[in-house]
Design a protein around this motif. Structure first.
Motif, PDB file in Angstrom:
ATOM      1  N   ARG A 133       0.948  -1.102  -0.017  1.00  0.00           N
ATOM      2  CA  ARG A 133       0.073   0.089  -0.129  1.00  0.00           C
ATOM      3  C   ARG A 133       0.735   1.136  -0.066  1.00  0.00           C
ATOM      4  N   HIS A 170       2.042   1.691  -3.405  1.00  0.00           N
ATOM      5  CA  HIS A 170       0.812   2.086  -4.104  1.00  0.00           C
ATOM      6  C   HIS A 170       0.853   3.462  -4.501  1.00  0.00           C
ATOM      7  N   GLY A 171       1.026   4.250  -3.410  1.00  0.00           N
ATOM      8  CA  GLY A 171       1.104   5.963  -3.252  1.00  0.00           C
ATOM      9  C   GLY A 171      -0.435   6.316  -3.017  1.00  0.00           C
ATOM     10  N   ASP A 172      -0.552   7.551  -3.192  1.00  0.00           N
ATOM     11  CA  ASP A 172      -1.865   8.225  -2.930  1.00  0.00           C
ATOM     12  C   ASP A 172      -2.345   8.741  -4.332  1.00  0.00           C
ATOM     13  N   PRO A 200      -4.625  10.350  -6.714  1.00  0.00           N
ATOM     14  CA  PRO A 200      -5.678  11.435  -6.825  1.00  0.00           C
ATOM     15  C   PRO A 200      -7.018  11.230  -7.648  1.00  0.00           C
ATOM     16  N   ARG A 238     -15.238   3.533  -5.002  1.00  0.00           N
ATOM     17  CA  ARG A 238     -15.208   4.127  -3.703  1.00  0.00           C
ATOM     18  C   ARG A 238     -16.003   3.582  -2.736  1.00  0.00           C
ATOM     19  N   PRO A 276      -9.898  14.240   4.584  1.00  0.00           N
ATOM     20  CA  PRO A 276      -9.161  13.703   3.703  1.00  0.00           C
ATOM     21  C   PRO A 276      -8.957  12.216   3.791  1.00  0.00           C
ATOM     22  N   VAL A 317      -7.028  10.129   2.874  1.00  0.00           N
ATOM     23  CA  VAL A 317      -5.771   9.405   3.216  1.00  0.00           C
ATOM     24  C   VAL A 317      -5.500   9.050   4.721  1.00  0.00           C
ATOM     25  N   TYR A 366      -7.182   5.457   4.481  1.00  0.00           N
ATOM     26  CA  TYR A 366      -6.566   4.694   3.556  1.00  0.00           C
ATOM     27  C   TYR A 366      -5.046   4.435   3.928  1.00  0.00           C
ATOM     28  N   GLY A 367      -4.594   5.751   4.009  1.00  0.00           N
ATOM     29  CA  GLY A 367      -3.140   5.782   4.287  1.00  0.00           C
ATOM     30  C   GLY A 367      -2.782   5.604   5.827  1.00  0.00           C
ATOM     31  N   SER A 406      -3.421   1.263   6.378  1.00  0.00           N
ATOM     32  CA  SER A 406      -1.924   1.041   5.625  1.00  0.00           C
ATOM     33  C   SER A 406      -0.907   1.105   7.016  1.00  0.00           C
TER      34      SER A 406
END
Length: 233
Positions: free
Chosen positions: A31, A34-36, A38, A144, A201, A203, A206-207, A211
């Motif tokens: 993950r 994978h990165g953020d 947009p 989503r 946000p 992130v 998810y982030g 993650s």
């Protein structure tokens, strides 16, 4: 407890500990790779995917990590002995299996569809690119919902159920309380974003939670399971 059952619990706990730890490390690592994405900007998202070194591959790696993590939960719940822990463990396992199915479907579609659309976008004529952007926006909008539901069912609900089960079965109270906190926070965040996508946000869910925090708690769980196997008697 019989000697035969003790000898069965020990390797089951150790196998569960290894699969949970390895699965959590794979989830966090892939993950992060994978990165953020947009997703709110289709053109930027397609550009991001087109220049990603291994977009479909990081999705496959995350799916494998989820399978290992779920297998670890299966082995953990098989070792519970307290009656309430057994019931809660079974419910947590059902949620994890259903959540894994939703997650695998969502992440596979995301990885393959995103890569194909990005390739088509990069090679399309300028006049055709707005059409591909609309297709990508539709795909991201549909995914989503499944991505948020998968987090709620795969990680949030099992952690909330495993927390009291672990406490009943003799595990540390700090592990149970932190698991309950992480699970409840992830569940509330996922539900909130389902109803209001711009509430905060993505992130953060998810982030940060999915993650980083969840894998760290899972690694702590796996290490505790390994130590717990030594004290089974």
């Amino acid at each position: 407890m019989s000697t035969a059952l003790i000898e069965t619990r020990k390797p089951t706990l150790r196998l569960g500990a290894l699969t949970i730890i390895i699965g959590a490390l794979m989830i966090a690592g892939f993950r992060f790779a994978h990165g953020d994405l947009p997703a709110a900007d289709p053109a930027a998202a397609l550009h991001f995917i087109a220049h990603h070194a291994f977009y479909a591959g990081v999705h496959l790696g995350t799916v494998l990590g989820v399978l290992l993590w779920t297998a670890g939960v299966l082995n953990l719940t098989r070792t519970f002995t307290h009656p309430i822990a057994v019931v809660l463990g079974r419910l947590a396992l059902v949620a994890a299996l259903v959540g894994a199915a939703v997650f695998i479907t969502d992440f596979t579609i995301d990885g393959v569809t995103g890569q194909d659309l990005a390739h088509a976008y990069a090679t399309a004529a300028p006049a055709d690119q707005p059409y591909i952007e609309r297709v990508a926006q539709t795909a991201f909008t549909m995914l989503r919902g499944t991505s948020l539901v998968s987090i709620a069912i795969l990680w949030a609900i099992p952690l909330m159920l495993l927390a009291p089960a672990l406490r009943r079965d003799g595990y540390s109270s700090w592990l149970a309380w932190t698991g309950l906190l992480v699970g409840a926070t992830s569940f509330l965040a996922a539900v909130a974003l389902l109803f209001q996508s711009e509430l905060f946000p993505g992130v953060l869910l998810y982030g940060l939670l999915a993650s980083i925090v969840m894998p760290l708690w899972s690694i702590a769980l796996g290490a505790t399971m390994w130590r717990h196997a030594r004290t089974v008697s």
